[in-house]
Scaffold this active site. Structure first.
Site, PDB file in Angstrom:
ATOM      1  N   LYS A 277      71.809  41.795  30.779  1.00 52.00           N
ATOM      2  CA  LYS A 277      70.764  42.301  30.823  1.00 52.00           C
ATOM      3  C   LYS A 277      69.805  41.193  31.781  1.00 52.00           C
ATOM      4  O   LYS A 277      69.003  41.381  31.949  1.00 52.00           O
ATOM      5  CB  LYS A 277      70.301  42.960  29.235  1.00 52.00           C
ATOM      6  CG  LYS A 277      70.988  44.384  29.587  1.00 52.00           C
ATOM      7  CD  LYS A 277      70.959  45.292  29.805  1.00 52.00           C
ATOM      8  CE  LYS A 277      69.349  46.354  30.101  1.00 52.00           C
ATOM      9  NZ  LYS A 277      69.271  46.792  31.008  1.00 52.00           N
TER      10      LYS A 277
ATOM     11  N   TYR B  97      76.959  40.907  27.636  1.00 50.52           N
ATOM     12  CA  TYR B  97      75.962  42.923  28.122  1.00 50.52           C
ATOM     13  C   TYR B  97      74.826  41.591  27.751  1.00 50.52           C
ATOM     14  O   TYR B  97      73.977  42.275  28.572  1.00 50.52           O
ATOM     15  CB  TYR B  97      75.569  43.322  26.375  1.00 50.52           C
ATOM     16  CG  TYR B  97      74.948  44.029  26.595  1.00 50.52           C
ATOM     17  CD1 TYR B  97      74.141  45.202  27.517  1.00 50.52           C
ATOM     18  CD2 TYR B  97      74.539  44.286  25.061  1.00 50.52           C
ATOM     19  CE1 TYR B  97      73.480  46.247  27.494  1.00 50.52           C
ATOM     20  CE2 TYR B  97      73.138  45.118  25.680  1.00 50.52           C
ATOM     21  CZ  TYR B  97      72.108  45.294  26.471  1.00 50.52           C
ATOM     22  OH  TYR B  97      71.309  46.636  26.443  1.00 50.52           O
TER      23      TYR B  97
ATOM     24  N   THR C 115      65.841  45.248  27.386  1.00 45.56           N
ATOM     25  CA  THR C 115      66.583  45.287  25.319  1.00 45.56           C
ATOM     26  C   THR C 115      65.848  43.341  24.876  1.00 45.56           C
ATOM     27  O   THR C 115      65.803  42.977  25.838  1.00 45.56           O
ATOM     28  CB  THR C 115      67.826  45.313  25.500  1.00 45.56           C
ATOM     29  OG1 THR C 115      68.294  44.751  24.302  1.00 45.56           O
ATOM     30  CG2 THR C 115      68.751  43.780  26.510  1.00 45.56           C
ATOM     31  N   ASP C 116      65.580  43.860  23.622  1.00 46.49           N
ATOM     32  CA  ASP C 116      65.083  43.093  22.759  1.00 46.49           C
ATOM     33  C   ASP C 116      66.539  41.688  23.162  1.00 46.49           C
ATOM     34  O   ASP C 116      65.941  40.482  22.769  1.00 46.49           O
ATOM     35  CB  ASP C 116      64.760  43.273  21.328  1.00 46.49           C
ATOM     36  CG  ASP C 116      66.220  43.977  19.846  1.00 46.49           C
ATOM     37  OD1 ASP C 116      66.812  43.828  21.167  1.00 46.49           O
ATOM     38  OD2 ASP C 116      65.850  43.795  19.139  1.00 46.49           O
ATOM     39  N   GLU C 117      67.536  42.288  23.136  1.00 47.41           N
ATOM     40  CA  GLU C 117      69.139  41.398  22.563  1.00 47.41           C
ATOM     41  C   GLU C 117      68.858  40.272  24.257  1.00 47.41           C
ATOM     42  O   GLU C 117      69.761  39.220  23.784  1.00 47.41           O
ATOM     43  CB  GLU C 117      69.952  41.517  22.782  1.00 47.41           C
ATOM     44  CG  GLU C 117      70.154  43.357  22.164  1.00 47.41           C
ATOM     45  CD  GLU C 117      71.648  43.669  22.102  1.00 47.41           C
ATOM     46  OE1 GLU C 117      72.839  42.512  22.504  1.00 47.41           O
ATOM     47  OE2 GLU C 117      71.859  44.694  21.731  1.00 47.41           O
TER      48      GLU C 117
HETATM   49  P1  NAD Z   1      74.476  54.561  27.329  1.00 49.45           P
HETATM   50  O1  NAD Z   1      75.303  53.968  27.634  1.00 49.45           O
HETATM   51  O2  NAD Z   1      73.783  55.794  26.699  1.00 49.45           O
HETATM   52  O3  NAD Z   1      73.420  54.974  29.059  1.00 49.45           O
HETATM   53  C1  NAD Z   1      74.415  54.369  30.143  1.00 49.45           C
HETATM   54  C2  NAD Z   1      74.234  55.422  31.522  1.00 49.45           C
HETATM   55  O4  NAD Z   1      74.041  54.972  32.392  1.00 49.45           O
HETATM   56  C3  NAD Z   1      75.744  56.459  31.797  1.00 49.45           C
HETATM   57  O5  NAD Z   1      74.833  57.536  31.652  1.00 49.45           O
HETATM   58  C4  NAD Z   1      76.108  56.426  32.228  1.00 49.45           C
HETATM   59  O6  NAD Z   1      77.423  56.870  33.127  1.00 49.45           O
HETATM   60  C5  NAD Z   1      75.092  55.045  33.573  1.00 49.45           C
HETATM   61  N1  NAD Z   1      75.780  54.505  34.006  1.00 49.45           N
HETATM   62  C6  NAD Z   1      76.820  53.542  34.541  1.00 49.45           C
HETATM   63  N2  NAD Z   1      77.212  52.195  35.431  1.00 49.45           N
HETATM   64  C7  NAD Z   1      76.819  53.393  36.045  1.00 49.45           C
HETATM   65  C8  NAD Z   1      76.643  53.430  37.515  1.00 49.45           C
HETATM   66  N3  NAD Z   1      77.110  51.853  37.755  1.00 49.45           N
HETATM   67  N4  NAD Z   1      75.714  53.682  38.117  1.00 49.45           N
HETATM   68  C9  NAD Z   1      75.144  54.632  37.808  1.00 49.45           C
HETATM   69  N5  NAD Z   1      74.870  55.405  36.588  1.00 49.45           N
HETATM   70  C10 NAD Z   1      75.397  54.022  35.504  1.00 49.45           C
HETATM   71  O7  NAD Z   1      72.758  53.731  27.324  1.00 49.45           O
HETATM   72  P2  NAD Z   1      71.017  53.978  26.879  1.00 49.45           P
HETATM   73  O8  NAD Z   1      71.831  52.997  25.707  1.00 49.45           O
HETATM   74  O9  NAD Z   1      71.336  54.849  27.171  1.00 49.45           O
HETATM   75  O10 NAD Z   1      70.743  52.589  27.534  1.00 49.45           O
HETATM   76  C11 NAD Z   1      69.959  53.073  28.330  1.00 49.45           C
HETATM   77  C12 NAD Z   1      69.493  51.615  29.219  1.00 49.45           C
HETATM   78  O11 NAD Z   1      69.073  51.516  28.398  1.00 49.45           O
HETATM   79  C13 NAD Z   1      69.572  50.098  29.273  1.00 49.45           C
HETATM   80  O12 NAD Z   1      69.794  49.782  30.544  1.00 49.45           O
HETATM   81  C14 NAD Z   1      69.736  49.372  28.039  1.00 49.45           C
HETATM   82  O13 NAD Z   1      69.189  48.150  28.610  1.00 49.45           O
HETATM   83  C15 NAD Z   1      68.320  49.871  27.401  1.00 49.45           C
HETATM   84  N6  NAD Z   1      68.273  49.400  25.817  1.00 49.45           N
HETATM   85  C16 NAD Z   1      68.845  50.502  25.080  1.00 49.45           C
HETATM   86  C17 NAD Z   1      68.611  50.145  24.185  1.00 49.45           C
HETATM   87  C18 NAD Z   1      69.689  51.099  23.163  1.00 49.45           C
HETATM   88  O14 NAD Z   1      69.242  50.395  21.876  1.00 49.45           O
HETATM   89  N7  NAD Z   1      70.623  51.966  23.307  1.00 49.45           N
HETATM   90  C19 NAD Z   1      67.840  49.716  23.876  1.00 49.45           C
HETATM   91  C20 NAD Z   1      66.661  48.399  24.502  1.00 49.45           C
HETATM   92  C21 NAD Z   1      67.235  48.554  25.921  1.00 49.45           C
HETATM   93  O1  TDX Z   2      80.451  50.024  13.064  1.00 45.64           O
HETATM   94  C1  TDX Z   2      80.088  49.367  13.795  1.00 45.64           C
HETATM   95  N1  TDX Z   2      79.397  48.629  12.543  1.00 45.64           N
HETATM   96  C2  TDX Z   2      78.953  47.796  11.816  1.00 45.64           C
HETATM   97  O2  TDX Z   2      78.049  47.254  11.338  1.00 45.64           O
HETATM   98  C3  TDX Z   2      79.380  49.191  14.721  1.00 45.64           C
HETATM   99  C4  TDX Z   2      79.515  49.921  16.505  1.00 45.64           C
HETATM  100  C5  TDX Z   2      77.448  48.215  14.335  1.00 45.64           C
HETATM  101  N2  TDX Z   2      78.053  47.457  13.435  1.00 45.64           N
HETATM  102  C6  TDX Z   2      76.436  46.743  13.029  1.00 45.64           C
HETATM  103  C7  TDX Z   2      76.065  46.145  14.084  1.00 45.64           C
HETATM  104  C8  TDX Z   2      74.797  45.754  14.312  1.00 45.64           C
HETATM  105  O3  TDX Z   2      74.745  44.630  13.767  1.00 45.64           O
HETATM  106  O4  TDX Z   2      75.765  47.215  13.985  1.00 45.64           O
HETATM  107  C9  TDX Z   2      74.053  46.531  14.533  1.00 45.64           C
HETATM  108  C10 TDX Z   2      74.536  47.602  15.983  1.00 45.64           C
HETATM  109  O5  TDX Z   2      74.920  48.159  16.272  1.00 45.64           O
HETATM  110  P1  TDX Z   2      75.347  48.798  18.229  1.00 45.64           P
HETATM  111  O6  TDX Z   2      74.818  49.802  17.936  1.00 45.64           O
HETATM  112  O7  TDX Z   2      76.314  48.300  18.673  1.00 45.64           O
HETATM  113  O8  TDX Z   2      73.552  47.896  18.833  1.00 45.64           O
HETATM  114  P2  TDX Z   2      73.228  46.395  19.055  1.00 45.64           P
HETATM  115  O9  TDX Z   2      74.616  44.971  18.858  1.00 45.64           O
HETATM  116  O10 TDX Z   2      72.761  46.331  18.111  1.00 45.64           O
HETATM  117  O11 TDX Z   2      72.920  46.733  20.117  1.00 45.64           O
HETATM  118  C11 TDX Z   2      72.247  47.852  20.140  1.00 45.64           C
HETATM  119  O12 TDX Z   2      70.641  47.643  20.516  1.00 45.64           O
HETATM  120  C12 TDX Z   2      70.136  46.705  21.671  1.00 45.64           C
HETATM  121  C13 TDX Z   2      72.401  48.806  22.143  1.00 45.64           C
HETATM  122  O13 TDX Z   2      73.784  48.899  22.115  1.00 45.64           O
HETATM  123  C14 TDX Z   2      72.194  48.246  23.023  1.00 45.64           C
HETATM  124  O14 TDX Z   2      72.356  48.795  24.115  1.00 45.64           O
HETATM  125  C15 TDX Z   2      70.827  47.309  22.863  1.00 45.64           C
HETATM  126  O15 TDX Z   2      70.381  46.294  24.398  1.00 45.64           O
END
Ligand code: NAD
Ligand code: TDX
Length: 327
Positions: free
Chosen positions: A147, A143, A116-118
């Site tokens: 990562k 988190y 992630t960018d975080e």
């Molecule tokens: P998500 O939470 O929707 O899905 C995570 C999945 O991993 C789930 O199906 C969960 O059951 C599984 N999981 C959790 N713990 C586990 C374990 N111990 N063993 C096996 N499976 C397990 O997450 P997502 O948003 O799909 O993110 C997927 C990946 O992408 C993550 O590594 C996250 O850090 C990265 N990522 C997410 C975002 C975003 O915006 N969502 C952005 C950049 C990177």
């Molecule tokens: O109800 C809400 N209201 C609100 O204002 C929620 C849930 C979030 N927010 C804000 C917080 C953040 O500034 O919106 C922005 C996005 O929030 P999230 O969806 O929780 O994402 P963020 O914390 O930015 O992280 C996401 O992007 C990077 C993913 O959850 C991570 O898994 C990924 O690595």
């Protein structure tokens, strides 16, 4: 191909994309099915499914022994949850990645790590800066720190043991199958459920939104043409829209303009993320298909509208957890 976390949001979309783009590829998913994983996310796919934990070394070893490539999505992924209880983040994101790396080392299997960018921390609002692949790591939350740790482990295994790896760091994803705890699907389902959308604080924070298919197309490009040992930033240049503007856009698109409320802010809230993805664009020729957030949101709103059964049962629990925190 072994896909970890393939029953989650990005992983499930990835498996569907692989079936479409690389129909000869045999995919096995390992997923623990935490609250964020859903077996139904893979309904209709041909993938083999193993219900298991990536920290289970014996299970992981047996699966990695039969695979040519690991695509590692599995993680605890929600910042707000990591502020309440960091423990599963440490276990899954750090220990789980370590277990995968050891199995990949033993069987000499290529691993692509999805990050992630975080990990880079945050940027000042209004500044012209962006994150590049060489920006120093400065994660803010449990988190993002977990990562960041996993990224370091992956690079150490490449340097110390010659493991074939690639890493991608992507910005905030949105699209179908995203858990309704996350910002965009939470607001869409709030409106569909007759609840008021919730904005943290004043909503000045900026995220660099990318459609999940564009993220996954970039991962495919890296798998096919990336160089071992390299890291690629992924982002779609949507860097000028803050959370308040996103929620206002969702309200407008869903016919309730301006009707949202401000709730308690997130402690330690990262202010701005912005990715420089020029390496990916220039070296691998990737470019996003969704270049306009409004169009991507329309598609996402339509998906949640048509899939009420997918999210409805979780809604009360998610909202009461947020309500207990004043959010
Ligand atoms: P998500 O939470 O929707 O899905 C995570 C999945 O991993 C789930 O199906 C969960 O059951 C599984 N999981 C959790 N713990 C586990 C374990 N111990 N063993 C096996 N499976 C397990 O997450 P997502 O948003 O799909 O993110 C997927 C990946 O992408 C993550 O590594 C996250 O850090 C990265 N990522 C997410 C975002 C975003 O915006 N969502 C952005 C950049 C990177
Ligand atoms: O109800 C809400 N209201 C609100 O204002 C929620 C849930 C979030 N927010 C804000 C917080 C953040 O500034 O919106 C922005 C996005 O929030 P999230 O969806 O929780 O994402 P963020 O914390 O930015 O992280 C996401 O992007 C990077 C993913 O959850 C991570 O898994 C990924 O690595």
């Amino acid at each position: 191909m072994l896909v970890t976390g393939g029953a989650g949001f990005i992983g499930a979309n990835f498996v569907r994309l692989v079936e479409k783009q690389w129909p000869k590829c045999q995919v096995t998913v390992i997923d623990k099915l935490t609250y964020a994983g859903n077996r139904d996310n893979l309904a209709g796919t041909q993938t083999a499914f193993v219900h298991g934990d990536i920290t289970d070394a014996a299970l992981v070893d047996s699966l990695v022994a039969q695979t040519d490539v690991i695509v590692h999505f599995a993680a605890e992924s929600h910042n707000d949850n990591s502020l309440h209880d960091p423990s599963p983040f440490i276990t899954t994101n750090i220990m789980g990645t370590y277990v995968l790396l050891e199995a990949a080392r033993k069987h000499s299997v290529y691993l692509h790590h999805v990050s992630t960018d975080e990990v880079f921390g945050d940027l000042e609002i209004g500044a012209p800066t962006t994150f590049t692949e060489t920006t120093a790591y400065a994660p803010s939350s449990p988190y993002s720190a977990s990562k960041a740790s996993s990224d370091h482990l992956v690079r150490a295994w490449a340097r110390s043991f010659g493991l074939q790896v690639t890493v991608s760091n992507c910005s905030n994803n949105y699209g179908p199958y995203q858990h309704i705890e996350k910002f965009i699907p939470r607001q869409i389902t709030n409106i569909l459920d007759g609840r008021t959308p919730k904005l943290y604080g004043t909503g000045e924070q900026v995220r660099d939104w990318i459609h999940v298919d564009d993220h996954n197309l970039a991962v495919l490009e890296i798998l096919a043409h990336g160089e071992f040992g390299e890291t690629y930033n992924i982002g779609a240049d949507q860097q000028d829209i803050n959370n308040r503007e996103v929620i206002e856009l969702i309200c407008e698109l869903m016919g309730i303009p301006g009707q949202y409320e401000h709730v308690a802010d997130r402690p330690g809230h990262d202010q701005r993320y912005a990715m420089d993805a020029s390496k990916l664009r220039e070296q691998l020729g990737w470019q996003p298909q969704y270049t306009n957030l409004r169009d991507g949101l329309k598609q996402t709103i339509a998906w949640y509208t048509e899939h009420t059964a997918w999210w409805k049962t979780a809604k009360d629990d998610v909202e009461s957890t947020y309500a207990a925190k004043g959010q």
